[in-house]
Write a protein that holds these residues in place. Structure first.
Motif, mmCIF file in Angstrom:
data_model
loop_
_atom_site.group_PDB
_atom_site.id
_atom_site.type_symbol
_atom_site.label_atom_id
_atom_site.label_comp_id
_atom_site.label_asym_id
_atom_site.label_seq_id
_atom_site.Cartn_x
_atom_site.Cartn_y
_atom_site.Cartn_z
ATOM 1 N N LYS A 42 -30.917 -15.603 9.484
ATOM 2 C CA LYS A 42 -32.309 -16.076 9.292
ATOM 3 C C LYS A 42 -32.352 -17.717 8.939
ATOM 4 C CE LYS A 42 -34.424 -12.263 8.877
ATOM 5 N NZ LYS A 42 -34.436 -11.226 10.242
ATOM 6 N N ASP A 43 -31.334 -18.293 9.129
ATOM 7 C CA ASP A 43 -31.090 -19.688 8.931
ATOM 8 C C ASP A 43 -30.546 -20.440 10.354
ATOM 9 O OD1 ASP A 43 -28.346 -19.122 9.074
ATOM 10 O OD2 ASP A 43 -27.847 -20.286 7.306
ATOM 11 N N ALA A 44 -30.695 -19.694 11.244
ATOM 12 C CA ALA A 44 -30.312 -20.149 12.517
ATOM 13 C C ALA A 44 -31.364 -21.174 12.957
ATOM 14 C CB ALA A 44 -30.488 -19.024 13.704
ATOM 15 N N ARG A 45 -31.338 -22.122 13.680
ATOM 16 C CA ARG A 45 -31.848 -23.298 14.257
ATOM 17 C C ARG A 45 -32.341 -22.638 15.390
ATOM 18 N NH1 ARG A 45 -32.338 -28.387 12.635
ATOM 19 N NH2 ARG A 45 -32.021 -29.448 14.808
ATOM 20 N N ILE A 46 -33.993 -22.574 15.467
ATOM 21 C CA ILE A 46 -34.587 -21.963 16.512
ATOM 22 C C ILE A 46 -35.487 -23.001 17.178
ATOM 23 C CG2 ILE A 46 -36.061 -20.175 17.427
ATOM 24 C CD1 ILE A 46 -35.068 -18.302 15.482
ATOM 25 N N LEU A 47 -35.319 -23.491 18.657
ATOM 26 C CA LEU A 47 -36.325 -24.575 19.029
ATOM 27 C C LEU A 47 -37.073 -23.705 20.229
ATOM 28 C CD1 LEU A 47 -37.088 -27.429 19.728
ATOM 29 C CD2 LEU A 47 -35.095 -27.482 21.410
ATOM 30 N N ASN A 48 -38.356 -23.873 19.742
ATOM 31 C CA ASN A 48 -39.095 -23.357 20.755
ATOM 32 C C ASN A 48 -39.746 -24.440 21.638
ATOM 33 O OD1 ASN A 48 -41.121 -21.555 22.095
ATOM 34 N ND2 ASN A 48 -41.400 -20.383 20.351
ATOM 35 N N VAL A 49 -39.578 -24.499 22.826
ATOM 36 C CA VAL A 49 -40.144 -25.726 23.707
ATOM 37 C C VAL A 49 -41.191 -25.175 24.109
ATOM 38 C CG1 VAL A 49 -37.839 -26.630 24.080
ATOM 39 C CG2 VAL A 49 -38.457 -25.006 25.590
ATOM 40 N N GLY A 50 -42.322 -26.427 24.337
ATOM 41 C CA GLY A 50 -43.446 -25.806 25.067
ATOM 42 C C GLY A 50 -44.268 -24.567 24.149
ATOM 43 N N VAL A 51 -44.247 -24.811 23.151
ATOM 44 C CA VAL A 51 -44.481 -23.492 22.002
ATOM 45 C C VAL A 51 -46.113 -23.267 22.240
ATOM 46 C CG1 VAL A 51 -44.875 -25.181 20.182
ATOM 47 C CG2 VAL A 51 -44.417 -22.665 19.947
ATOM 48 N N LEU A 99 -40.649 -32.824 27.580
ATOM 49 C CA LEU A 99 -39.384 -32.005 28.317
ATOM 50 C C LEU A 99 -38.817 -32.974 29.416
ATOM 51 C CD1 LEU A 99 -40.143 -28.511 27.581
ATOM 52 C CD2 LEU A 99 -37.931 -29.581 26.698
ATOM 53 N N THR A 100 -39.594 -33.667 30.291
ATOM 54 C CA THR A 100 -39.354 -34.341 31.355
ATOM 55 C C THR A 100 -38.887 -35.868 31.141
ATOM 56 O OG1 THR A 100 -41.676 -34.962 32.287
ATOM 57 C CG2 THR A 100 -40.705 -32.673 32.851
ATOM 58 N N LEU A 105 -36.727 -35.178 21.123
ATOM 59 C CA LEU A 105 -35.778 -34.113 21.150
ATOM 60 C C LEU A 105 -34.306 -34.448 21.379
ATOM 61 C CD1 LEU A 105 -37.879 -31.300 22.986
ATOM 62 C CD2 LEU A 105 -37.383 -31.322 20.679
ATOM 63 N N SER A 106 -34.355 -35.460 22.236
ATOM 64 C CA SER A 106 -32.631 -35.587 22.305
ATOM 65 C C SER A 106 -31.756 -36.097 21.067
ATOM 66 C CB SER A 106 -32.456 -36.861 23.516
ATOM 67 O OG SER A 106 -33.959 -37.476 23.870
ATOM 68 N N THR A 131 -33.478 -32.694 33.877
ATOM 69 C CA THR A 131 -33.662 -33.487 32.758
ATOM 70 C C THR A 131 -33.879 -32.297 31.927
ATOM 71 O OG1 THR A 131 -34.950 -35.136 33.789
ATOM 72 C CG2 THR A 131 -35.101 -34.762 31.440
ATOM 73 N N TYR A 132 -34.515 -31.258 32.147
ATOM 74 C CA TYR A 132 -34.653 -29.988 31.374
ATOM 75 C C TYR A 132 -33.459 -29.428 30.846
ATOM 76 C CZ TYR A 132 -36.434 -25.027 30.050
ATOM 77 O OH TYR A 132 -36.483 -24.047 29.531
ATOM 78 N N PHE A 133 -32.746 -29.114 31.951
ATOM 79 C CA PHE A 133 -31.415 -28.642 31.826
ATOM 80 C C PHE A 133 -30.271 -29.205 31.154
ATOM 81 C CE2 PHE A 133 -33.263 -25.380 34.595
ATOM 82 C CZ PHE A 133 -33.019 -24.156 34.116
ATOM 83 N N SER A 134 -30.402 -30.694 31.324
ATOM 84 C CA SER A 134 -29.575 -31.559 30.764
ATOM 85 C C SER A 134 -29.758 -31.534 29.154
ATOM 86 C CB SER A 134 -29.474 -32.846 31.246
ATOM 87 O OG SER A 134 -29.490 -33.109 32.324
#
Ligand SMILES: C[S@@+](CC[C@H](N)C(=O)[O-])C[C@H]1O[C@@H](n2cnc3c(N)ncnc32)[C@H](O)[C@@H]1O
Length: 208
Positions: A42-51, A99-100, A105-106, A131-134
């Motif tokens: 439950k303490d995992a860091r979850i990043l939702n991109v383009g949420v 994201l582009t 975020l970086s 850029t997204y995958f990097s």
């Protein structure tokens, strides 16, 4: 200066009811299933991109996840999501970024899960995909997970008036490279508020 892309998405969210948007999902069941199968703590860091205004955030909070980062290029989307969440919005870290061309975020700490539903397919130029995958490879921890759901190769060629680039699992495996092992993937027919359907592919990878 505000980019045309940000203006496009701010106006999509600003001028429409959330529940009428062509990607509105009342129940983000496929994403939730994959997240629950990954057995993240439950303490995992979850990043939702383009949420956007995704109900996945409400569900993750209700499940007790404590380290959620919700990010989008559209501040209008994040405003609407915050309004819906009310005081629960304080359980989420908010990041407006592109994201582009990521700046904030970086700089964030690594994450245990990267979640993307219906965002990657908008990046039709290879430089934006790179850029997204990097960024993804910079941010996802070893033993972390990546969930990407996009229009599949049978899917529509446009969304929200924009061209899209469609994927199958091999294409995503190629983009992620050998450090990411495909754990599960399935096709899923999403039903839009209009009643039309859109074929998606869902994938989950683990980083080794
Ligand atoms: C089709 S919507 C999907 C929203 C959400 N993931 C969902 O499932 O409801 C695409 C989302 O990607 C966001 N987006 C588009 N281009 C972006 C970019 N370059 N950087 C960050 N977010 C972007 C849009 O603002 C929008 O919220």
């Amino acid at each position: 200066m505000e980019s045309d892309l940000k203006k496009h998405w701010d106006s999509a969210y600003g001028n429409n009811e959330i529940t009428k948007l062509g990607w509105y999902e009342e129940d983000p069941k496929p994403s939730l299933q994959l997240i629950q199968n990954s057995e993240l703590p439950k303490d995992a860091r979850i990043l939702n991109v383009g949420v956007g205004t995704s109900k996945l955030i409400d569900e993750l909070i209700n499940l007790g996840f404590k380290n959620i980062i919700a990010s989008d290029i559209s501040s209008a989307a994040l405003d609407k999501l915050q309004t819906r969440l009310g005081s629960k919005k304080n359980n989420v870290h908010w990041v407006v970024d592109d994201l582009t061309n990521p700046s904030f975020l970086s700089e964030i700490d690594p994450v245990d899960l990267w979640h993307d539903r219906a965002v990657l397919h908008f990046f039709t130029e290879e430089k934006d995909q790179n850029t997204y995958f990097s960024l993804l490879k910079k941010l996802v921890k070893i033993n972390g997970y990546v969930i990407i759901s996009t229009f599949n190769t049978e899917g529509a060629t446009t969304c929200s008036g924009l061209q899209v680039h469609r994927y199958n699992k091999d294409m995503l495996e190629n983009k992620l490279g050998p450090d990411f092992k495909l754990i599960d993937s399935f096709n899923y027919n999403y039903t839009m508020p209009s009643g039309d359907t859109r074929p998606y592919i869902y994938t989950i990878f683990k980083r080794f």
